[in-house]
Each structure stands twice: as C-alpha cells, then as structure tokens.
Design an enzyme around this catalytic site. Structure first.
Site, PDB file in Angstrom:
ATOM      1  N   CYS A  70       0.838  -1.207   0.000  1.00  0.00           N
ATOM      2  CA  CYS A  70       0.000   0.000   0.000  1.00  0.00           C
ATOM      3  C   CYS A  70       0.871   1.254   0.000  1.00  0.00           C
ATOM      4  O   CYS A  70       1.692   1.451   0.891  1.00  0.00           O
ATOM      5  CB  CYS A  70      -0.908   0.010   1.224  1.00  0.00           C
ATOM      6  SG  CYS A  70      -1.842   1.560   1.366  1.00  0.00           S
ATOM      7  N   HIS A 156      -4.779   1.342   7.640  1.00  0.00           N
ATOM      8  CA  HIS A 156      -5.209   0.876   6.325  1.00  0.00           C
ATOM      9  C   HIS A 156      -6.674   0.444   6.324  1.00  0.00           C
ATOM     10  O   HIS A 156      -7.352   0.534   5.292  1.00  0.00           O
ATOM     11  CB  HIS A 156      -4.306  -0.294   5.904  1.00  0.00           C
ATOM     12  CG  HIS A 156      -4.521  -0.779   4.502  1.00  0.00           C
ATOM     13  ND1 HIS A 156      -3.877  -0.216   3.420  1.00  0.00           N
ATOM     14  CD2 HIS A 156      -5.287  -1.770   3.996  1.00  0.00           C
ATOM     15  CE1 HIS A 156      -4.251  -0.841   2.305  1.00  0.00           C
ATOM     16  NE2 HIS A 156      -5.102  -1.799   2.629  1.00  0.00           N
ATOM     17  N   ASN A 196     -13.668   9.766  -2.584  1.00  0.00           N
ATOM     18  CA  ASN A 196     -14.345   8.615  -3.177  1.00  0.00           C
ATOM     19  C   ASN A 196     -14.125   7.460  -2.225  1.00  0.00           C
ATOM     20  O   ASN A 196     -12.998   7.172  -1.854  1.00  0.00           O
ATOM     21  CB  ASN A 196     -13.747   8.237  -4.531  1.00  0.00           C
ATOM     22  CG  ASN A 196     -13.859   9.353  -5.552  1.00  0.00           C
ATOM     23  OD1 ASN A 196     -14.813  10.120  -5.545  1.00  0.00           O
ATOM     24  ND2 ASN A 196     -12.881   9.443  -6.443  1.00  0.00           N
ATOM     25  N   HIS A 207      -6.631   1.821   0.934  1.00  0.00           N
ATOM     26  CA  HIS A 207      -6.341   2.675   2.094  1.00  0.00           C
ATOM     27  C   HIS A 207      -7.228   3.923   2.028  1.00  0.00           C
ATOM     28  O   HIS A 207      -7.235   4.620   1.026  1.00  0.00           O
ATOM     29  CB  HIS A 207      -4.866   3.073   2.069  1.00  0.00           C
ATOM     30  CG  HIS A 207      -4.387   3.653   3.363  1.00  0.00           C
ATOM     31  ND1 HIS A 207      -3.452   3.031   4.154  1.00  0.00           N
ATOM     32  CD2 HIS A 207      -4.718   4.798   4.000  1.00  0.00           C
ATOM     33  CE1 HIS A 207      -3.226   3.773   5.229  1.00  0.00           C
ATOM     34  NE2 HIS A 207      -3.990   4.861   5.142  1.00  0.00           N
ATOM     35  N   HIS A 209      -8.658   7.433   1.826  1.00  0.00           N
ATOM     36  CA  HIS A 209      -8.003   8.697   1.476  1.00  0.00           C
ATOM     37  C   HIS A 209      -8.973   9.584   0.718  1.00  0.00           C
ATOM     38  O   HIS A 209      -9.945   9.107   0.127  1.00  0.00           O
ATOM     39  CB  HIS A 209      -6.758   8.444   0.622  1.00  0.00           C
ATOM     40  CG  HIS A 209      -7.044   7.883  -0.746  1.00  0.00           C
ATOM     41  ND1 HIS A 209      -7.432   6.580  -0.958  1.00  0.00           N
ATOM     42  CD2 HIS A 209      -7.033   8.460  -1.972  1.00  0.00           C
ATOM     43  CE1 HIS A 209      -7.624   6.372  -2.257  1.00  0.00           C
ATOM     44  NE2 HIS A 209      -7.402   7.509  -2.901  1.00  0.00           N
TER      45      HIS A 209
END
Lengths: 391, 391
Positions: A70, A156, A196, A207, A209
């Site tokens: 990630c 995460h 989103n 992850h 964001h």
C-alpha cells in the site's frame, strides 16, 4: 495545528498536518524515484461547451495493489511508501499520476504551444458580443493545476467515519489550508476537495483517502450553479442558496440533521438514491471563510452523516464484530471559483450509488447519454430513512 | 416492413415489426397480469436547473432473472414472456416498470395536482424577463411520457453486432416509426432511442435489447447542445454541427469510418476512453428526416463500428470458438426536441466505459461531483486504434 512542508524523492510536495505542535517531520524519502513528466491537455467540447481533461499518461497508475504494498500506509523499515514517516496524523501530497500538474513550462517545451487558450467567462453564456473572426471549434489549454492525495488515517483498514472529532477537524483544517494555498496559484480557478469511498465507486487504493483537484477552469457543474444563481438574483434580487436553505427549513420534510451552524437535507431533486447536502447556515463562498464556531461544529455533524450512511443498508442482523458492508460514497465540497463566486454557497454534497442492499445505481444511457437522471428513491423517503438510522 | 400493433394482458402496447409482409401476429398474452400504476414525478433541481425523474415504484423491477425466466425471449409452451409470439423479428413494447408513463389522468387523480407545471424554454437561459412574482424554487411536473423496450433478436445469446444488415435496417425502421409516433404524443418533447449493453453498464436483463424514452422535457444534454449551437449561430451565422463535421473531415485524424452518406469520428474532447459519433453528412434534425439512401447505408457502418468495439480489448489469442469478452457500451441517438430543434443535428453517440483490458472508467468525484471528465485515452489514439481493428 502544525504544518510541515517537505519534498518527496521525485520533487513532489508532501505536507504533514499534526495535532501535536511539537511533531518532528524529518523522515527522508529513500526511494529511487524518477520525476514523472505529466502533459495533460484540456480540451473544450465544441458541442457541449465543457472542458475535458485528456490525461493519457495515467493508464499506468497504481491499480488495486496488495495491502502489503500500500503506497498510503506509513513507511516501515524497508517497506517504503509515499509517506516517508513511520506514522502520521494527516498528510497531503501531490499525486504521482496527476490529471493536472503545475508544470506549465514542460507543456510549453513539449508542445510548442503557448499558454494562451482562453476560456469564456463562467456563467455568462450567450453574452459574448459577435466577433468578425469566427472562434476556433477546437480549443485546447494546458493541463496545469494540481492533484493532491489526502491521507487522513495511517490505519489501512479504518474509514473517515471512524475518525474522532479532533482528527476530522484536523482534516477540515488541511482542506482549508489547501484551498487557500492552491487557490492562490496563478493558474488555478477552483479548488475541489473530495473523497471517493469504495471499490464500487472505482477507488483503486483500499487505504482510506481523499483527494484535492485544483482546476484551471470553473467546473461544468459550478458553471451551471452560477447560471442558476445569477438568474435567481436577476429575477428576485435575492441569493438562490439563501432562499433554498430557508425553504428547506420552513418545511423540513427533507431535513436530516441540524446544528447551531449547519443544516443537512436531502435535495428536492436528488439524483442519487441517498444524497445529503450539508450547508453552513451563514452563506460563505469557501472553506477559508468559515468562522471558528462553524469549523468547530462541522466534525460532529459530518461524522454523524457518514455513520448513518454506513447504517443505511444493514440487514439488522449485524453484530459489532460483523458490521454491515461499508456504503460506497462520494463526498464533494462545492466552493466558489475565482471567476464566478459571488452568488455561490460553500456546501458539501454526500451521496451513495447504492440504491438498495446489493444493488447499485448505474449511470447508463439515460444519465450518461442525456444527463437525465432517474432516481428510484423519493427524496422525502430518503430523508426519513436517514433520520431513522440515527444513533 | 409490416407493423402490427397489439396489447399485452395489462393493457400495455406491443408492436411487431416484420420483414415478412405476410407475418400474422395474433398470439394472445395469456398471463394474468394486473395493470401497474405508475406515478413518477419530475422535479426541477433549483441549483442546476435540470429536470430529474423520481420513480420510486421502480425498485421492484426485474433484476438479473435466470435465462429460463427471460421476459424478452419469445413465449414457448407454458413459458410465457413479455412477447406472446413463439418467434419475432423486431418487437417494441411498453416497459412494465417505466420511469415515464402516459397515464397523466392517474397522476392528477392521485395527487390532485394539475398538469400545469411549466418548463423554461430550452436553450434560452437568462433571457426570461424579470417578473414581479418570484418563481417557486421547487417545481414539479407529472412523469408523463413513455418508456419502451426494443427487442431486436429472439436469440437470448446474440447481440446487435451479430445482426445482419437487413435486420439492423428493420431496427432502424422501428426507431424511426417510434420517433414519429411518440414524438406526436401531446406531452412528449423529445424521443431518445438507445441501447445499454453489458452488466458493467448496469444492464439487468441479459437478453440483448434497446430502449426508447419519450421525455416530456428537453434533456439537459440537449439543452446544452442547443445553447452551444445557438451561440455558434449568433457568432458566425453558421450551424455548429455542419462546421464541426467539415472540420473533422478537413483534418481526419479522428475519423474512423466514412461512407457515402455518413461519417464516424472520435470527438475532439471525448469523455470516454473509446467514443465514436456517427453523423449523416447531410444535417437532419431527426431519424424521421433521413432519406432512403441514408437509411440504406446506415446498417453497414453501424454494424462495422459495433464489431470494431468488440475487437478493441481482445488479447489476440482468441479463436472463433473463444471470442473476446463483449465490450460494454452505450449507444445513444441524439435528435431534435420539439422545443429546440432548429440548430440540432441527428447523430449517434457510441461509447464504452472500458478503458483497457479488465479496467473500467468510473464516474467518481471529479465526474459525478463536478461534471469534469478526465479521459485516460487520447481521442487521436482511440481513433487510430478503431481504424486498426477493421476487418
């Protein structure tokens, strides 16, 4: 809040926002990263009048990497990610595969084209005087601007809804700082902060964001809002958004949540099955114009809305160990552009593409072909449901 | 072409279009179907100015039925479908779960509201004179109109691309007939013929089929086109679409296919990875205005485009027995509305949401929030690829 601005190995900017005023942010990016050349082009659609960004270099962007690769987790030992530090509070950095990038000089060098393509003034359709010289049908401009990634948790497997209020406030402070800083760049016309959430929306990094786009033009949606607000002003002498909020509060059948400084309601003509708009009660053009009291109240209301969204599609048989599947959503801050902000109102639009358990609302021919939305859930029923799933 | 108009058990209209002039279409719908009550409402979005259809009764519509319960296959023995006949050429019928339905009287009876809500003239933003009476923010109108299903093959596993030219011509004749008939209904402003293909687009019935929406308003996309065309006329004295087609032909870098009467090109500011617009070389407002020569040539060109779309994402290792996965697409006919047709040009827009093998283009925050499209494939590269995959 402490802000520390650093650079990644390829020259991109990375900014830490910390609640801890004494945070030391001196970790160095140890990856051997080449600078990326980004040459997006913005084209005007001659039939619709909208600007479209052509970013052919983005096809190779990171796509559903395994969790142990990630790029948004903190760096650990030799596991080097986009964030050099071993932990973080909130961190914002320039996207490595941006749709829009600030490198106008590279564009000019690569294409030989000047940065002169001009945009018609936003919200003024039909008012340009006829010219002797017919306008070119195919207008382009360089894809200057900026795309940033907003990491709001080092975990995460967390989500925005799982943040505490102090952390959500720190994210709001980061959005506000970015709005001020990006909005001051010479080529930027509008700053768009959004999240989103969910693979169903097309999110390719698990992850949690958010993102920020700094556009060199006024987005088509904002142009439409400006047009409607200008027409309302011409007709009534009043502001559209102020009248709208007053109307929703006067007959609160679509109101979901009210605070001292904010109001959340399902819009009268919602396009999406579950859609909520969150407005400050005092009209302001942008995040940068909010008062301290408005900022202070926002996290509680927004977190409550996100948590209600996650409860929308539960079966009722979930347990704390087996919560319902997270609701996919788009959360979008609408704020004024430099070219047309006088009548706009800062607000957040939150909506999900899920229409019922296991079923999504797709944008097929009617929506994608004609922009004619069909909503299968009545806005009043959606508001009722969003009031019912309160804690 | 022989046209036979019949009724289904619940009163919906079903129309057979046959190449065989002697076809007898007297099969009766033997299902015990109750009439459905459809009460969609159309609401004006006060912030964007668009009409949105709220059709809460559609949540229960048929969703991915098993193949042996397909409602679009012909009826066989006691397996009774929407089509009473044991076989068909092309058949069109009213959708049982329509977004828009003709039953205005039912709307008035159920709501007590008159059918008087008025729509601002299409393509004339900002030109209404100020009125003493402020306009209501929340305008509604009844969801009158019509939604039809177009079955173009009795073969559950076929596709439009697999039709022969004579069959594709019969479909075009059906579209044309529906445009004339629906366009003449008193409440209808615009007729929209389209096909959604592929579960990725949201198609919930696997049997290949198209649809027709007869809207009581001019769709938002068409309003934008009218605005741009009117501005172009005001500036240049010429028609936008004629100038555009001439410009594409003069520098054919985006041209994919040309016939004697039609031209297909990737639009300069394409929103989708692979998008082709097919125009008749002679500008006409609607399908009903095409000449016999234009109708005769269309099937060959359109079928060729569809077949090229299906070849776009092949791996090169396919065999006739193992063809590549079908490309999902939306195919949309744009034609004039009653309220604003003088400057429009009939054309078909065909696009796929697939951007590369195994990857889709999603409409996330930037597109769904701001209508600001980002395309990962350059239109010139898309045109090149669409020329390469010719037979």
């Amino acid at each position: 809040m402490r802000k520390t601005t650093t650079k990644l190995a390829d020259g991109r900017e990375l900014i830490y926002y910390d609640r801890d005023e004494s945070a030391q942010r001196d970790a160095r990016d140890r990856r051997p990263l080449e600078p990326t050349a980004s040459l997006a082009e913005i084209r005007r659609d001659p039939v619709l009048g909208d600007w479209v960004t052509v970013a052919a270099h983005r096809q190779a962007r990171t796509y559903h990497p395994p969790a142990d690769e990630c790029p948004l987790c903190p760096s650990q030992g030799e596991r080097l990610s986009e964030i050099p530090a071993a932990d973080y509070d909130v961190v914002v950095f320039e996207n490595r595969f941006p749709s829009l990038a600030a490198d106008a000089a590279a564009y000019v060098a690569a294409t030989g084209e000047p940065l002169s393509a001009e945009q018609p003034a936003a919200g003024q359709p039909g008012t340009d005087p006829p010219t002797a010289e017919p306008p070119a049908l195919h207008l382009t401009r360089p894809g200057v601007g900026r795309c940033e990634v907003v990491c709001f948790t080092a975990d995460h497997h967390a989500s925005f809804a799982a943040l505490d209020e102090a952390k959500a406030r720190l994210v709001m402070d980061a959005w506000t700082d970015r709005t001020a800083e990006l909005g001051a760049l010479p080529d930027v016309d509008q700053v768009f902060c959004f999240e989103n959430r969910g693979a169903e929306i097309g999110v390719t990094l698990a992850h949690p964001h958010g993102q920020i786009y700094a556009f060199p033009f006024t987005t088509p949606r904002t142009v439409k809002m400006i047009t409607q607000a200008n027409e309302h002003r011409a007709r009534t002498g009043r502001n559209l958004f102020e009248d709208l909020l007053a109307a929703e509060l006067a007959d609160p059948v679509r109101v979901v949540l009210t605070g001292e400084h904010w109001t959340a309601f399902v819009p009268f003509a919602a396009r999406w099955p579950y859609e909520v708009h969150l407005y400050p009660n005092r009209r302001v053009p942008a995040l940068t114009a909010l008062s301290e009291a408005e900022r202070a109240e926002f996290p509680r209301l927004y977190l409550e809305l996100l948590r209600r969204f996650d409860r929308l599609f539960g079966s009722g048989t979930e347990t704390p160990d087996q919560p319902p599947a997270p609701t996919p959503y788009i959360s979008a801050w609408h704020q004024a552009s430099r070219r047309g902000g006088a009548e706009l109102a800062l607000h957040l639009e939150l909506f999900t593409i899920r229409r019922t358990v296991g079923k999504l609302k797709f944008l097929a021919g009617v929506e994608s072909g004609m922009d004619a939305f069909v909503n299968d859930v009545s806005p009043e029923a959606a508001a009722q449901r969003l009031r019912e799933v309160a804690t």
